[in-house]
Write a protein that holds these residues in place. Structure first.
Motif, PDB file in Angstrom:
ATOM      1  N   GLU A 212       0.456  -1.114   0.085  1.00 16.27           N
ATOM      2  CA  GLU A 212       0.074   0.355   0.111  1.00 16.27           C
ATOM      3  C   GLU A 212       0.811   1.330   0.049  1.00 16.27           C
ATOM      4  O   GLU A 212       0.200   2.195  -0.642  1.00 16.27           O
ATOM      5  CB  GLU A 212      -0.989  -0.050   1.011  1.00 16.27           C
ATOM      6  N   ARG A 216       1.029   3.957  -3.083  1.00 13.65           N
ATOM      7  CA  ARG A 216      -0.227   5.092  -3.010  1.00 13.65           C
ATOM      8  C   ARG A 216       1.123   6.341  -2.676  1.00 13.65           C
ATOM      9  O   ARG A 216       0.634   7.213  -2.974  1.00 13.65           O
ATOM     10  CB  ARG A 216      -0.013   5.468  -1.368  1.00 13.65           C
ATOM     11  N   LEU A 251      -7.442   2.110  -5.096  1.00 17.39           N
ATOM     12  CA  LEU A 251      -6.722   3.228  -4.820  1.00 17.39           C
ATOM     13  C   LEU A 251      -6.759   3.986  -6.570  1.00 17.39           C
ATOM     14  O   LEU A 251      -6.867   4.853  -6.842  1.00 17.39           O
ATOM     15  CB  LEU A 251      -4.966   2.789  -4.686  1.00 17.39           C
ATOM     16  N   TYR A 256     -10.232   6.010  -4.340  1.00 22.07           N
ATOM     17  CA  TYR A 256     -10.112   6.531  -3.078  1.00 22.07           C
ATOM     18  C   TYR A 256      -9.000   7.845  -2.829  1.00 22.07           C
ATOM     19  O   TYR A 256      -8.153   7.462  -2.955  1.00 22.07           O
ATOM     20  CB  TYR A 256      -9.426   5.255  -2.358  1.00 22.07           C
ATOM     21  N   ALA A 258      -7.002  10.476  -1.999  1.00 17.54           N
ATOM     22  CA  ALA A 258      -5.437  10.335  -1.891  1.00 17.54           C
ATOM     23  C   ALA A 258      -4.793  10.495  -0.180  1.00 17.54           C
ATOM     24  O   ALA A 258      -3.869  10.350   0.618  1.00 17.54           O
ATOM     25  CB  ALA A 258      -4.850  11.940  -2.248  1.00 17.54           C
TER      26      ALA A 258
END
Length: 307
Positions: A212, A216, A251, A256, A258
């Motif tokens: 993750e 991200r 994501l 989703y 930030a």
């Protein structure tokens, strides 16, 4: 030279610390600076420790790290109560070691103080005898020796005060760690998992959380992480890869936010591996994989929320 005169001279030298300190200060300092210097000199001449100056502050604010910091740094990186319990026990071992070391240092400091006091008494007796016998040479020598021992006593008493605080601080750390051990032991008992079963959960969540962070921040999984995932046993490897697909969908397809909370925390129950049978995680027999029977004592009667 009389005995009274001798003792008065000696006391005068010992008690003139403040004048000796002030004599090295430049008289050209502003008044407010001189007042501050006087306060500092008073601290020195009265042999005050930090615990004497700020007892209320140190009662609440420790010199060492806070329990909040320890819990975040030492335990926040772990995903299972078993791993946290292991860390807590290791930390408790270190804190007990520090406490025993502080206890020994405190005893040594006490012995130094008592030994120095005894040596001072012996020197005083020798000095009194030399004065009575009008032995000026011996009197001067003994006065100097006595002054040296007085200075040594001051140093040893500072060491004793300092060691006392170290013992108190170490004791508080031990109490904190014992509380954490009790807390995580209860969580282990409630988990229904053995330590080896919990290791499956740990590594699934470890790689999922790492994935993750990379998705991200970089938009992809780096080759090192992907290669490490490939070393996992088949059932567990597939679970991690399914978790990565879940993260990518959230994501990149569901957009989703930030600034949204970590998906691994929000969807922890969906992402964690499930216990699928006795000594079995995600269909993988843990004891068969590790080559030995797992030990299960703490969580023997615990509730199994994974079933």
């Amino acid at each position: 030279m009389s005995e009274n005169t001798n003792n008065q001279d000696l006391a005068l030298i010992i008690e003139n610390d403040k004048e000796q300190f002030l004599s090295v200060i430049d008289n050209n300092y502003p008044t407010e600076i001189k007042e501050g210097i006087n306060q500092v000199v008073d601290i020195l001449t009265q042999e005050k420790q930090i615990t004497d100056l700020y007892p209320e502050i140190l009662a609440e604010i420790p010199i060492s790290t806070s329990q909040f910091q320890d819990t975040c740094v030492q335990y926040g990186q772990h995903f299972t109560p078993h791993k946290k319990l292991r860390q807590a026990v290791m930390e408790l071992q270190d804190k007990l070691g520090a406490l025993y070391a502080a206890k020994t240092s405190h005893k040594k400091a006490m012995l130094k103080v008592e030994r120095t006091k005894l040596e001072i008494e012996n020197l005083e007796e020798e000095l009194d005898l030399a004065v009575k016998e009008n032995d000026d040479k011996s009197s001067k020598r003994l006065k100097l020796s006595l002054l040296e021992k007085q200075v040594e006593l001051e140093e040893n008493e500072r060491g004793l005060n300092s060691s006392s605080h170290l013992v108190k601080d170490a004791m508080l750390k031990v109490i904190q760690q014992e509380n954490l051990v009790d807390k995580y032991k209860k969580e282990v008992e409630d988990s229904g998992l053995s330590y080896e079963e919990s290791e499956v959960e740990y590594y699934v969540m470890y790689f999922t959380y790492d994935a993750e962070k990379q998705l991200r921040t970089m938009g992809r999984i780096d080759t090192g992480t992907f290669g490490a995932i490939g070393q996992l046993p088949e059932e567990i490897r597939k679970k991690v890869l399914n978790n990565i697909s879940f993260l990518k969908h959230k994501l990149f397809e569901e957009n989703y936010p930030a600034e949204g909370d970590f998906l691994c925390k929000v969807f922890f129950e969906e992402l964690r591996p499930k216990k699928t049978g006795e000594n079995e995680m995600e269909g993988m027999k843990v004891d068969k994989f590790i080559g030995s029977k797992t030990i299960k004592l703490l969580s023997l009667n615990g509730e199994d929320s994974n079933k």
